[in-house]
Scaffold this motif. Structure first.
Motif, short mmCIF file in Angstrom:
data_model
loop_
_atom_site.label_atom_id
_atom_site.label_comp_id
_atom_site.label_asym_id
_atom_site.label_seq_id
_atom_site.Cartn_x
_atom_site.Cartn_y
_atom_site.Cartn_z
N ASP A 1 0.85 -1.18 0.00
CA ASP A 1 0.00 0.00 0.00
C ASP A 1 0.89 1.24 0.00
O ASP A 1 2.09 1.15 -0.24
CB ASP A 1 -0.97 0.00 1.19
CG ASP A 1 -0.25 -0.08 2.53
OD1 ASP A 1 1.00 -0.02 2.55
OD2 ASP A 1 -0.94 -0.22 3.57
N ASN B 1 -9.03 1.08 0.91
CA ASN B 1 -7.94 1.22 1.87
C ASN B 1 -8.48 1.29 3.29
O ASN B 1 -8.90 2.36 3.74
CB ASN B 1 -7.14 2.49 1.56
CG ASN B 1 -6.50 2.46 0.19
OD1 ASN B 1 -5.43 1.91 0.02
ND2 ASN B 1 -7.19 3.03 -0.79
N PRO C 1 -6.73 3.97 6.59
CA PRO C 1 -5.85 4.87 5.82
C PRO C 1 -5.15 5.86 6.73
O PRO C 1 -5.46 5.98 7.92
CB PRO C 1 -6.84 5.57 4.88
CG PRO C 1 -8.11 5.62 5.68
CD PRO C 1 -8.15 4.32 6.43
#
Length: 345
Positions: free
Chosen positions: A168, A306, A309
């Motif tokens: 990520d 996500n 986050p």
């Protein structure tokens, strides 16, 4: 009056991987990475929690997990405010830490292990989204152990974007990630294999507006858009690692977030609906961000979901919360409340 809860903020020591200007991957801990940026804001979040709760402490993890587990048990918190993104640079261990809280029977903020694991693996996340009727770019997964030949790419429609399947924070994304033919893609995939030793997902590139939908609780906050209009035409219009974290680069300076995004009521409604549907499909809770691209016909296509986050004050999530009328302190307290309202595990 402060609430009589014991809160422990748990976060990880920074370590990151990124691609430098020469096209080589750097493996290092320094000021130019997503996790180090996050740690600058830990004390601010602790101060906010201290305004609302009677007992607040913090604990960095990643050096010696056995000792850190002992420290968590010794603190015996009512709630862990979970800001762990990886352990020793390994993003897949984010889910393991949430699993540890479950084993210790301690309530915690943010998403559960299954959601963290599923969303980190882009192929799994896409399969789940597709199974719920949510449109996402067509893709193929390339296993790091496979022998790659150019024929592997014959069925793709160019341009495409090559990403690390299990990372990520835009790690592995650069100006070289968009490929316009099989020769470029072959070179890019081999670069990623050589430097990151991970599976690669190759997606058809959606050339359109990029939107981010922050979700807090079960409410979609005002939509953000990444404005690429000032970015030089020699660069593809994507959010690279440099765009997120390396301040002196053209990408960082010229990918400008706009919140709220200027959308027609119909497009805004459709985008929020698909974001919330994605949030639920991947079993998210508390907070997440859904990244979306609009096609030329204004059809929202989900790029990624996500969970947990970045919630630092300068991040997009906090910007969306501000646009919804929440101060940064309000947002942090809200995340705490969402977890506390669940009670014990």
């Amino acid at each position: 009056m402060k609430l009589p809860y014991r809160i422990l903020l748990v976060y990880n020591e920074p370590e990151a991987i990124y691609e430098n200007y020469s096209g080589k991957a750097n493996f290092q801990s320094n000021n130019y990475n997503s996790e180090d940026e996050q740690t600058h804001h830990i004390d601010l979040i602790v101060d906010i929690l201290k305004e609302n709760f009677l007992y607040v402490d913090k604990l960095p993890v990643g050096k010696n997990l056995s000792d850190e587990i002992i420290e968590i048990k010794k603190t015996n918190p009512n709630l862990i405010f979970n800001l762990v993104e990886s352990i020793k640079g390994k993003a897949y261990l984010e889910g393991a830490m949430a699993g540890l809280y479950e084993v210790l029977n301690i309530n915690y903020t943010g998403n559960k292990p299954d959601t963290l694991y599923n969303c980190l693996n882009k192929k799994i996340a896409k399969d789940i989204l597709i199974s719920h009727g949510i449109e996402t770019p067509k893709s193929i997964l390339i296993d790091k152990n496979d022998k790659i030949i150019k024929k592997n790419f014959d069925n793709l429609f160019y341009p495409v974007i090559a990403k690390l399947n299990e990372e990520d924070a835009s790690i592995g994304l650069s100006e070289h990630s968009i490929c316009y033919n099989s020769t470029q893609l072959f070179e890019r995939v081999n670069f990623l294999f050589e430097n990151y030793k991970q599976n690669i997902i190759v997606e058809e590139y959606i050339d359109g507006r990029e939107l981010n939908v922050a979700i807090l609780g079960e409410e979609a906050l005002p939509i953000s858009e990444i404005d690429f209009s000032k970015l030089d035409d020699k660069y593809p219009k994507i959010v690279t690692y440099e765009a997120k974290w390396i301040i002196e680069t053209d990408y960082y300076k010229n990918t400008i977030p706009i919140c709220p995004a200027k959308l027609s009521p119909d497009v805004e409604k459709k985008t929020k609906e698909i974001a919330l549907k994605s949030f639920k499909a991947l079993n998210c809770r508390d907070y997440a961000r859904v990244d979306i691209r609009l096609t030329k016909d204004n059809v929202p296509i989900v790029i990624e979901v996500n969970p947990n986050p970045d919630i630092s004050p300068t991040a997009g999530f906090a910007r969306a919360a501000s646009a919804a009328g929440l101060s940064y302190s309000d947002m942090i307290f809200k995340i705490s409340q969402l977890a506390l309202n669940r009670g014990n595990i």
